[in-house]
Design an enzyme around this catalytic site. Sequence first.
Site, mmCIF file in Angstrom:
data_model
loop_
_atom_site.group_PDB
_atom_site.id
_atom_site.type_symbol
_atom_site.label_atom_id
_atom_site.label_comp_id
_atom_site.label_asym_id
_atom_site.label_seq_id
_atom_site.Cartn_x
_atom_site.Cartn_y
_atom_site.Cartn_z
ATOM 1 N N ASN A 7 21.086 40.811 21.322
ATOM 2 C CA ASN A 7 20.080 40.218 20.445
ATOM 3 C C ASN A 7 20.013 41.095 19.195
ATOM 4 O O ASN A 7 19.465 42.190 19.213
ATOM 5 C CB ASN A 7 18.726 40.194 21.178
ATOM 6 C CG ASN A 7 17.639 39.550 20.347
ATOM 7 O OD1 ASN A 7 17.827 39.258 19.168
ATOM 8 N ND2 ASN A 7 16.494 39.350 20.954
ATOM 9 N N ARG A 91 22.181 35.973 21.177
ATOM 10 C CA ARG A 91 21.024 35.174 20.773
ATOM 11 C C ARG A 91 21.179 34.818 19.301
ATOM 12 O O ARG A 91 21.434 35.688 18.461
ATOM 13 C CB ARG A 91 19.752 35.986 20.961
ATOM 14 C CG ARG A 91 18.557 35.221 20.484
ATOM 15 C CD ARG A 91 17.334 36.079 20.432
ATOM 16 N NE ARG A 91 16.219 35.273 19.969
ATOM 17 C CZ ARG A 91 15.167 35.769 19.351
ATOM 18 N NH1 ARG A 91 15.081 37.053 19.112
ATOM 19 N NH2 ARG A 91 14.198 34.987 18.958
ATOM 20 N N HIS A 180 11.815 30.090 19.916
ATOM 21 C CA HIS A 180 11.543 30.564 21.287
ATOM 22 C C HIS A 180 12.047 29.559 22.325
ATOM 23 O O HIS A 180 11.557 29.528 23.459
ATOM 24 C CB HIS A 180 10.022 30.734 21.551
ATOM 25 C CG HIS A 180 9.343 31.781 20.740
ATOM 26 N ND1 HIS A 180 8.088 31.587 20.204
ATOM 27 C CD2 HIS A 180 9.712 33.020 20.379
ATOM 28 C CE1 HIS A 180 7.715 32.677 19.547
ATOM 29 N NE2 HIS A 180 8.689 33.563 19.633
ATOM 30 N N ARG A 241 1.505 36.728 11.614
ATOM 31 C CA ARG A 241 1.771 35.462 10.906
ATOM 32 C C ARG A 241 0.548 34.545 10.955
ATOM 33 O O ARG A 241 -0.125 34.464 11.984
ATOM 34 C CB ARG A 241 2.958 34.742 11.549
ATOM 35 C CG ARG A 241 4.293 35.346 11.158
ATOM 36 C CD ARG A 241 5.429 34.692 11.917
ATOM 37 N NE ARG A 241 6.110 35.667 12.733
ATOM 38 C CZ ARG A 241 6.933 35.373 13.732
ATOM 39 N NH1 ARG A 241 7.190 34.114 14.048
ATOM 40 N NH2 ARG A 241 7.512 36.327 14.422
ATOM 41 N N GLU A 386 14.288 35.953 28.541
ATOM 42 C CA GLU A 386 15.235 35.305 27.639
ATOM 43 C C GLU A 386 16.653 35.821 27.842
ATOM 44 O O GLU A 386 17.612 35.069 27.723
ATOM 45 C CB GLU A 386 14.779 35.522 26.184
ATOM 46 C CG GLU A 386 13.553 34.690 25.861
ATOM 47 C CD GLU A 386 12.865 35.077 24.559
ATOM 48 O OE1 GLU A 386 12.128 36.076 24.556
ATOM 49 O OE2 GLU A 386 13.058 34.378 23.555
#
Length: 399
Positions: A7, A91, A180, A241, A386
Site C-alpha cells: 500500500n 492497493r 474504501h 475532512r 484490507e
Amino acid sequence: MNILVINCGSSSLKFQLINAETEQLIAKGLCERIGIEGSKISYTPAGGSKEEKETPMENHTDAIRMVIEALTNEKTGVVKSLEEIGAVGHRIVHGGEKFAEAAILNEEVLSAIAECNDLAPLHNPANLIGINACRKLMPDTPMVGVFDTAFHQTMPAKAYMYGLPYEYYEKYKVRRYGFHGTSHSYVSKRAAEVLGKNYEDLKIIVCHLGNGASVSAVKNGKCVDTSMGLTPLEGLIMGTRSGDIDPAIMEFIAHKENKTIEEVISVLNKKSGVLGLSGNLSSDFRDIEEGYHAGNEKAVLAMEAFAYRVAKYIGAYVAAMNGVDVICFTAGVGENGPLVRRMICDNYLGYLGINLDEEANNRRGEDISITTPDSRVIVMTVPTNEELAIARETYRLVR
Ligand code: AMP
C-alpha cells in the site's frame, strides 16, 4: 503461496506478507519519509518483535529494496529468497469506471490506471510509482492491482450521478465513485459469514469509521450507494475532512479569506472535520472522546456532529434499500469506539427497533453482534482487514 501486499503513498509504503492458503500474516512493516530526510523502515515478523531502522531511502525503489532485504534477512527474515513470494497485490486508490474488479497488472492495465490519475492526483501517481519500483526489482513476479473504487461500481446511475450538467459526466467522468471499497466488501461479506446467512439475501449498511470515513449500502451482495464521491472528501465528517458542505461555501470563504480554490480545498481536506470543529483540539478520536468526557464544549459538538451525520446516512441508506438487516461498524473508530456506536444507535436508530447490548458494545476487536437477540436489526462490529482482502483477490487472479 505467499503474497506481498503493498500500500504505497507519496512518502510511505506499508507492506504485509500473507500466506494465501492459510491466510496467516507472515510479516508486516512500514517505510516512512521516503525521499525525505530521516527515512526509516519498521519490520515485524509474525510472533517476533518489531525492529526499526533509520536508513536513507531516496525513492520507492530504495524502499522496496529495503522491504525485500528485511523479508529475506538471514536472522530475522521470513523467506529465503524472492522465489518464495508468489505474487504482489497492490492497493490502488482510483480505478475510475474502468475497473469493477481487481486486475493483473500488465502494460495495458497500467496505462488505464495512469488515465485515472487526474481523478486522484494525490494517490494514483504514488501507487504507480510503487508498482513500477516493484516491477523493477521483481520482474518475474505476477502483480495484481486491487482498487478502492471497484466494489462501488455496481451502483446504479441514480446513485452515482450528481445533479450537474450531463456533459461534465460525458467529458470528464464527473460522478460518484466511492472509496474504501475493499473494506466495505470484506466487512459486508464477513458479517454474512459470521451470521451464517446468505450474503445475497441481506441488506447491509457498512460504516467504515476511521480517520477517513464512509458508509455504504450493500443490497443482495452489491453496493447500491456510498457516501464518498468523485473524491474521498464527500460524505461523513472525518478526522480532518469536512464531508458534505454547501458547495457555495467554497466561494464565500475564498472571498472572505482571500484564498484560492486550491487553498480552500486544502482547508476542507486537512483542517476541517472533527479537528476543525473541535477548535483544533485533535483529529484523533481518542482525544476528542477525552475532551467529550471532560466537558470540552467543542469536543462535545465534534462528537455529536460526527455521530449525527453517520445516523443521517444510515437513515438515507435504509430508504435506498427499502430496509436493512445488518449495520456493521468497522475501522479505527468503528471497531474501538463504544461511545460513538452508542451515540449513533441509542440517539437515532430506535425507530429501527435496535437494542444495543451494552456488554457486547464495550468489547473490542471481535466479529460480533452488539445488539440484544430481540433487536429487529442486527448491529455488529467487524474488524476490517484490507490487506487480507487484497491478498485474497491477488491469489484468486494468479493461482
Ligand atoms: P483508521 O483510519 O481506521 O486507522 O482509524 C484511525 C482512527 O481510529 C483515529 O482517529 C483513532 O483515534 C481512532 N481510534 C483508534 N483506537 C481508538 C480507540 N480505542 N477509541 C476511539 N478511537 C480510536
